[in-house]
Write an enzyme that holds these catalytic residues in place. Structure first.
Site, mmCIF file in Angstrom:
data_model
loop_
_atom_site.group_PDB
_atom_site.id
_atom_site.type_symbol
_atom_site.label_atom_id
_atom_site.label_comp_id
_atom_site.label_asym_id
_atom_site.label_seq_id
_atom_site.Cartn_x
_atom_site.Cartn_y
_atom_site.Cartn_z
ATOM 1 N N THR A 238 -8.406 -43.419 -0.189
ATOM 2 C CA THR A 238 -9.030 -42.116 0.084
ATOM 3 C C THR A 238 -8.300 -41.351 1.179
ATOM 4 O OG1 THR A 238 -10.519 -43.155 1.682
ATOM 5 C CG2 THR A 238 -11.363 -42.903 -0.557
ATOM 6 N N GLU B 85 4.983 -45.826 15.757
ATOM 7 C CA GLU B 85 4.215 -45.971 16.998
ATOM 8 C C GLU B 85 4.481 -47.353 17.628
ATOM 9 O OE1 GLU B 85 2.532 -43.427 18.255
ATOM 10 O OE2 GLU B 85 1.379 -44.424 19.823
ATOM 11 N N LYS C 38 -4.010 -29.825 12.988
ATOM 12 C CA LYS C 38 -4.804 -29.067 13.957
ATOM 13 C C LYS C 38 -4.117 -27.714 14.205
ATOM 14 C CE LYS C 38 -6.662 -29.587 18.650
ATOM 15 N NZ LYS C 38 -6.788 -30.483 19.810
ATOM 16 N N VAL D 68 -2.127 -33.729 15.119
ATOM 17 C CA VAL D 68 -1.718 -32.483 15.766
ATOM 18 C C VAL D 68 -1.173 -31.440 14.786
ATOM 19 C CG1 VAL D 68 0.688 -33.053 16.423
ATOM 20 C CG2 VAL D 68 -0.731 -31.630 17.913
ATOM 21 N N ARG E 83 -3.077 -38.299 26.465
ATOM 22 C CA ARG E 83 -3.397 -39.721 26.251
ATOM 23 C C ARG E 83 -3.109 -40.526 27.509
ATOM 24 N NH1 ARG E 83 -1.156 -39.872 19.968
ATOM 25 N NH2 ARG E 83 -2.737 -38.350 19.322
ATOM 26 N N SER F 73 4.448 -48.772 11.540
ATOM 27 C CA SER F 73 4.491 -47.426 12.123
ATOM 28 C C SER F 73 5.536 -47.304 13.214
ATOM 29 C CB SER F 73 3.112 -47.133 12.715
ATOM 30 O OG SER F 73 3.188 -46.047 13.610
ATOM 31 N N TYR G 6 -3.598 -48.830 19.139
ATOM 32 C CA TYR G 6 -3.162 -48.682 17.744
ATOM 33 C C TYR G 6 -1.763 -49.288 17.554
ATOM 34 C CZ TYR G 6 -1.192 -46.425 13.594
ATOM 35 O OH TYR G 6 -0.564 -46.189 12.394
HETATM 36 P P1 NAP Z 1 -5.562 -41.841 6.864
HETATM 37 O O1 NAP Z 1 -5.455 -40.552 6.128
HETATM 38 O O2 NAP Z 1 -6.280 -41.882 8.174
HETATM 39 O O3 NAP Z 1 -6.262 -42.890 5.866
HETATM 40 C C1 NAP Z 1 -6.758 -44.114 6.336
HETATM 41 C C2 NAP Z 1 -7.461 -44.822 5.199
HETATM 42 O O4 NAP Z 1 -7.942 -46.070 5.689
HETATM 43 C C3 NAP Z 1 -8.682 -44.076 4.637
HETATM 44 O O5 NAP Z 1 -8.709 -44.240 3.246
HETATM 45 C C4 NAP Z 1 -9.842 -44.801 5.285
HETATM 46 O O6 NAP Z 1 -11.023 -44.793 4.515
HETATM 47 C C5 NAP Z 1 -9.298 -46.228 5.292
HETATM 48 N N1 NAP Z 1 -10.011 -47.051 6.266
HETATM 49 C C6 NAP Z 1 -10.115 -46.852 7.592
HETATM 50 N N2 NAP Z 1 -10.863 -47.824 8.138
HETATM 51 C C7 NAP Z 1 -11.238 -48.644 7.122
HETATM 52 C C8 NAP Z 1 -12.022 -49.829 7.032
HETATM 53 N N3 NAP Z 1 -12.580 -50.355 8.118
HETATM 54 N N4 NAP Z 1 -12.200 -50.408 5.834
HETATM 55 C C9 NAP Z 1 -11.634 -49.873 4.726
HETATM 56 N N5 NAP Z 1 -10.891 -48.741 4.738
HETATM 57 C C10 NAP Z 1 -10.703 -48.152 5.923
HETATM 58 O O7 NAP Z 1 -4.140 -42.484 7.128
HETATM 59 P P2 NAP Z 1 -2.730 -42.156 6.427
HETATM 60 O O8 NAP Z 1 -2.047 -41.086 7.194
HETATM 61 O O9 NAP Z 1 -2.917 -42.034 4.963
HETATM 62 O O10 NAP Z 1 -1.929 -43.494 6.764
HETATM 63 C C11 NAP Z 1 -1.952 -44.618 5.884
HETATM 64 C C12 NAP Z 1 -1.486 -45.854 6.644
HETATM 65 O O11 NAP Z 1 -0.165 -45.644 7.142
HETATM 66 C C13 NAP Z 1 -2.322 -46.225 7.861
HETATM 67 O O12 NAP Z 1 -2.336 -47.630 7.962
HETATM 68 C C14 NAP Z 1 -1.568 -45.629 9.033
HETATM 69 O O13 NAP Z 1 -1.863 -46.339 10.220
HETATM 70 C C15 NAP Z 1 -0.144 -45.844 8.558
HETATM 71 N N6 NAP Z 1 0.855 -44.890 9.058
HETATM 72 C C16 NAP Z 1 0.660 -43.549 8.911
HETATM 73 C C17 NAP Z 1 1.637 -42.672 9.340
HETATM 74 C C18 NAP Z 1 1.471 -41.178 9.185
HETATM 75 O O14 NAP Z 1 2.216 -40.445 9.851
HETATM 76 N N7 NAP Z 1 0.580 -40.708 8.329
HETATM 77 C C19 NAP Z 1 2.830 -43.172 9.908
HETATM 78 C C20 NAP Z 1 2.989 -44.542 10.017
HETATM 79 C C21 NAP Z 1 2.004 -45.393 9.578
HETATM 80 P P3 NAP Z 1 -12.189 -43.676 4.725
HETATM 81 O O15 NAP Z 1 -11.755 -42.535 3.867
HETATM 82 O O16 NAP Z 1 -13.405 -44.363 4.252
HETATM 83 O O17 NAP Z 1 -12.206 -43.345 6.187
HETATM 84 N N1 GDD Z 2 -3.848 -35.391 17.772
HETATM 85 C C1 GDD Z 2 -3.398 -34.602 18.755
HETATM 86 N N2 GDD Z 2 -4.196 -33.583 19.182
HETATM 87 N N3 GDD Z 2 -2.175 -34.829 19.263
HETATM 88 C C2 GDD Z 2 -1.738 -33.986 20.230
HETATM 89 C C3 GDD Z 2 -2.504 -32.924 20.696
HETATM 90 C C4 GDD Z 2 -3.803 -32.716 20.165
HETATM 91 O O1 GDD Z 2 -4.537 -31.811 20.535
HETATM 92 N N4 GDD Z 2 -1.778 -32.259 21.638
HETATM 93 C C5 GDD Z 2 -0.617 -32.888 21.743
HETATM 94 N N5 GDD Z 2 -0.582 -33.935 20.896
HETATM 95 C C6 GDD Z 2 0.533 -34.894 20.777
HETATM 96 C C7 GDD Z 2 0.108 -36.352 20.926
HETATM 97 O O2 GDD Z 2 -0.066 -36.684 22.318
HETATM 98 C C8 GDD Z 2 1.287 -37.043 20.267
HETATM 99 O O3 GDD Z 2 2.350 -37.178 21.192
HETATM 100 C C9 GDD Z 2 1.730 -36.059 19.181
HETATM 101 O O4 GDD Z 2 1.067 -34.817 19.471
HETATM 102 C C10 GDD Z 2 1.375 -36.491 17.756
HETATM 103 O O5 GDD Z 2 0.007 -36.840 17.728
HETATM 104 P P1 GDD Z 2 -0.750 -37.169 16.336
HETATM 105 O O6 GDD Z 2 -0.529 -36.076 15.366
HETATM 106 O O7 GDD Z 2 -2.141 -37.548 16.681
HETATM 107 O O8 GDD Z 2 0.087 -38.405 15.752
HETATM 108 P P2 GDD Z 2 0.647 -39.723 16.438
HETATM 109 O O9 GDD Z 2 2.130 -39.572 16.559
HETATM 110 O O10 GDD Z 2 -0.102 -40.086 17.646
HETATM 111 O O11 GDD Z 2 0.297 -40.819 15.321
HETATM 112 C C11 GDD Z 2 0.584 -40.565 13.939
HETATM 113 O O12 GDD Z 2 1.871 -41.029 13.634
HETATM 114 C C12 GDD Z 2 2.053 -42.453 13.761
HETATM 115 C C13 GDD Z 2 3.504 -42.744 13.410
HETATM 116 O O13 GDD Z 2 4.310 -42.534 14.520
HETATM 117 C C14 GDD Z 2 -0.516 -41.279 13.126
HETATM 118 O O14 GDD Z 2 -0.392 -40.889 11.774
HETATM 119 C C15 GDD Z 2 -0.370 -42.789 13.197
HETATM 120 O O15 GDD Z 2 -1.289 -43.389 12.276
HETATM 121 C C16 GDD Z 2 1.073 -43.149 12.815
HETATM 122 O O16 GDD Z 2 1.268 -44.523 12.849
#
Ligand code: NAP
Ligand code: GDD
Length: 350
Positions: free
Chosen positions: A11, A130, A195, A192, A281, A128, A152
């Protein structure tokens, strides 16, 4: 015979794109979802409402080994993409315990259930960038050491180590993708980029008047989620399991993202963005930049969309939603004037 795949986190942003991609390849697609999602489909399964085919959803909880074990007993999966996680870094500082529980125990449950019930099933772990945290080198590669800066990040390092340990101990086909940030119009509103694009669109249409943000100088290697799920699939089609960085090789600050997103609606971000300490943060990841050479050479993968394409696609989608919101709002505010144009083309919005 068509392949059968299980996606956890179906989802979410990535899960929904991956489901589309696998259906396109003729897979039978199953998804693990929380029971609440099945009970509230109008809100919780919105991203998978319009998939180009059927998916079978299984209610399960990552925190419960028994529920995961039983799903693997119901069908023989060829591939499992473990994407479910508490994925919002800022939230992990607020509730580190539940982040650990979901992300570490959840991954452990998945791996152990596969080992016991379906050892031939290929496993993908969503690692990730991260994990690099306070980066030891620029750009980051598969051999750069980890120094996570958030609960995380710590949870993802543990998931990565578990995945490698199951591969090495039990000969299972387990891969981790070390994916750098990837975004799309389906990105959650708390991240971000989304947003910013939502705010730019809503400000343009008089639905909001400012955008509070935290650290504008953080730099990220931002790609498009639809491109990135293709890399996940390719990892599981290799002859040997391995780990891969997936990145664009370009980095931009949050401020750069603001500049481009507001310019796409003919506004100057400096008139609307303000910094608010609430969005800083406790520990920050200052600079992420990935070296995706291994994925390019071994998987033949490269990003198809540019940073500029990504920002434009997200702003356009948010403008459409903002127009719908404006049409149904009782007293829409007057539209703000576009920035004085220094030789730029003016775009009419009314
Ligand atoms: P997302 O949009 O936040 O989706 C997270 C998914 O995990 C949702 O389907 C959520 O379900 C499910 N989930 C959360 N907690 C759960 C639980 N306790 N039990 C079962 N399902 C649960 O994340 P995404 O951006 O698609 O990212 C997918 C994966 O890649 C994550 O593991 C994330 O950490 C990793 N990742 C993302 C990025 C990025 O930039 N997007 C980068 C590196 C790694 P609900 O809909 O029910 O909340
Ligand atoms: N969310 C958020 N909101 N971030 C902000 C804001 C704000 O108002 N202002 C500045 N930022 C900065 C955060 O401090 C961070 O440095 C950067 O924007 C990106 O924040 P996010 O978009 O929340 O993503 P992230 O980099 O912390 O994490 C995402 O990327 C990871 C991979 O590097 C997530 O998708 C993680 O799940 C993923 O693993």
């Amino acid at each position: 015979m068509n392949k059968r795949a299980l996606i956890t986190g179906i989802t979410g942003q990535d899960g929904s794109y991956l489901a589309e991609t696998l259906l396109g390849y003729g897979y039978e697609v199953h998804g693990l979802v929380r029971r609440v999602a099945l009970q509230d489909p109008r809100h919780r399964t919105e991203r998978i409402d319009r998939l180009p085919g059927e998916v079978e959803l299984h209610a399960g909880s990552l925190e419960s080994f028994a529920s995961i074990f039983s799903i693997f007993g119901r069908a023989r999966f060829d591939e499992c993409y473990h994407l479910a996680a508490q994925s919002f870094v800022a939230e992990s500082f607020v509730d580190s315990f539940s982040t650990m529980n979901t992300n570490v125990a959840g991954t452990h449950h998945m791996l152990e259930a596969i080992r016991q019930v379906a050892p031939a099933c290929r496993f993908y772990f969503a690692g990730s960038s991260e994990m690099y945290g306070k980066v030891r080198e620029v750009p980051q590669t598969e051999s750069t050491s980890f120094h996570p800066r958030s609960p995380y990040g710590v949870s993802k390092v543990a998931g990565f180590d578990l995945t490698r340990n199951y591969r090495e101990s039990y000969g299972m086909f387990c891969c981790s993708g070390i994916l750098f940030n990837h975004e799309s119009p389906r990105r959650g509103l708390e991240f971000v980029t989304r947003k910013i694009t939502t705010a730019a669109a809503r400000i343009r249409l008089g639905l909001a008047d400012s955008l509070p943000l935290g650290n504008l100088q953080a730099s990220r290697d931002w790609g498009h989620a639809q491109d990135y799920v293709e890399a996940m699939h390719r990892m599981l089609q290799q002859t040997e399991p391995d780990d891969f960085v997936v990145a664009t090789g370009e980095t931009h600050t949050v401020e750069d993202f603001c500049r481009l997103a507001f310019a796409a609606v003919d506004l100057d971000y400096r008139d609307y963005v303000r910094t608010d300490p609430a969005f800083y943060r406790p520990a920050e990841v200052d600079l992420l930049l990935g070296d995706g050479s291994k994925a390019r050479e071994r998987l033949g993968w490269r990003p198809r969309r540019t940073f500029e394409d990504l920002v434009k696609e997200m702003v356009d989608a948010d403008l459409e939603s903002a127009w719908r919101e404006r049409a149904t709002s009782n007293r829409p505010a007057p539209l703000p004037s576009p920035v004085p144009l220094h030789g730029r083309r003016q775009v009419a919005v009314a």
